[in-house]
Each structure stands twice: as C-alpha cells, then as structure tokens.
Design a protein around this motif. Sequence first.
Motif, PDB file in Angstrom:
ATOM      1  N   ARG A 119       0.797  -1.239   0.000  1.00 43.49           N
ATOM      2  CA  ARG A 119       0.000   0.000   0.000  1.00 43.49           C
ATOM      3  C   ARG A 119       0.821   1.276   0.000  1.00 43.49           C
ATOM      4  O   ARG A 119       0.282   2.375   0.108  1.00 43.49           O
ATOM      5  N   LYS A 120       2.135   1.154  -0.049  1.00 48.54           N
ATOM      6  CA  LYS A 120       2.950   2.369  -0.077  1.00 48.54           C
ATOM      7  C   LYS A 120       2.868   3.035  -1.449  1.00 48.54           C
ATOM      8  O   LYS A 120       2.412   2.427  -2.416  1.00 48.54           O
ATOM      9  N   PRO A 121       3.347   4.291  -1.541  1.00 47.54           N
ATOM     10  CA  PRO A 121       3.350   4.948  -2.854  1.00 47.54           C
ATOM     11  C   PRO A 121       4.234   4.186  -3.848  1.00 47.54           C
ATOM     12  O   PRO A 121       5.231   3.567  -3.456  1.00 47.54           O
ATOM     13  N   ASN A 180       8.215   4.134  -3.845  1.00 46.23           N
ATOM     14  CA  ASN A 180       8.955   3.265  -2.925  1.00 46.23           C
ATOM     15  C   ASN A 180       9.352   1.959  -3.621  1.00 46.23           C
ATOM     16  O   ASN A 180      10.467   1.473  -3.452  1.00 46.23           O
ATOM     17  N   TYR A 181       8.416   1.395  -4.370  1.00 48.77           N
ATOM     18  CA  TYR A 181       8.676   0.106  -5.026  1.00 48.77           C
ATOM     19  C   TYR A 181       9.541   0.285  -6.270  1.00 48.77           C
ATOM     20  O   TYR A 181      10.329  -0.591  -6.611  1.00 48.77           O
ATOM     21  N   THR A 236      -1.036  -0.449  -8.460  1.00 47.81           N
ATOM     22  CA  THR A 236       0.284   0.067  -8.092  1.00 47.81           C
ATOM     23  C   THR A 236       1.382  -0.720  -8.806  1.00 47.81           C
ATOM     24  O   THR A 236       2.367  -0.134  -9.275  1.00 47.81           O
TER      25      THR A 236
END
Lengths: 95, 95
Positions: free
Chosen positions: B12-14, B17-18, B45
């Motif tokens: 669920r991070k922006p 980040n990934y 995402t």
Amino acid sequence: MSKEQNTVYIGRKPAMNYVLAVITSFHSSDTKEVTLKARGQAITTAVDVAEITNRRFMKDLKVSGITLGTEEMPPREGENRSRMVSTIEIKLTRG
Amino acid sequence: MSKEQNTVYIGRKPAMNYVLAVITSFHSSDTKEVTLKARGQAITTAVDVAEITNRRFMKDLKVSGITLGTEEMPPREGENRSRMVSTIEIKLTRG
C-alpha cells in the motif's frame, strides 16, 4: 465487424457488470476474442473480470495477451499539470 | 542466490517506494530479471511501478511476462466466508 464491438471498457461499476458484458459479447457475436481495457484504479477490476469470467463462467477462456501502457490525462479541476495514468489491455480468447 | 531476492512485493505504499526497490534489486545483484507480485488494489500500483521504472529510469527494461491469478484469503473480522482476491505477477527483464 468493427474491432470495438469486441472491446469491453472497464470503469467503476462492480466487476460482475463487466463479466456479464464479456459473456454477452462472446455469445452475441461469433467472436473468439474479447479485449478488456482499463486505466488507473479500474485496472484491478479488469483483472477481477478476467479471473471471474474464466474461473466461474467460461472455463474454455484463456488470457492470450496482456499489454501495459501509460496515458496522459488532462489536469484535474484546480490542478495545473496533466497526470500520467497506467493502462492495461487484457485479451481473452476462447479455446 | 534464492529467487525470492528478485521479487518485489507490492503493497500500500506509494509507487515510488517500489520503483526504488526494483532499481536497487537490478543494481545490487547482477540479475537480469525482477518480478513484481501484487494482489487486490495493489495490482494498479504494480502496473504503475512497471511503467514508471521502465519509462523514467531504466529504458532498457521490458515486460517479459504477466501472469494473472486468484488467491483465497481468510475471512475479514466479523465475516464468515473467505474471499477470492485477484493477483498479478509482472516479470521485468533487462535487455
């Protein structure tokens, strides 16, 4: 027949609405192929539609191709910059 | 080297980040291949991560394979039935 008749555009409705559209599209025309198109948050719904149609209703379907992309969208109300939005196309073929 | 080191799990991070995790994974090991895995709403995402990494940071990347699936998840608090959740795996290969 135009190719657009075999395209189902995925939006914000529940996945089952689009599952029904896909099944109808396969049965009403004699097509072997239907393409799902979605962008942004609707991408998850498009994957749900492909999986539900395949597992619950048309076991002879297979995913014959998936294409990712990016589209530039006009700015939202009160914003200056256009936004980049991811897109997906999932091609379903009847075996 | 275990295969898991080349897998980035999308949550669920922006997206950025990934994206950073993918770039780090390509640069820290000498691998030609990184796989993104996501389920449910994180599928969108995952597609964003693939597109941003490719278009903005590593132009020699290509999507070499996409697999859709369905997983059974345990029921939520206060519900009786397990839920079916769609999954995606996106394989990125350095050309």
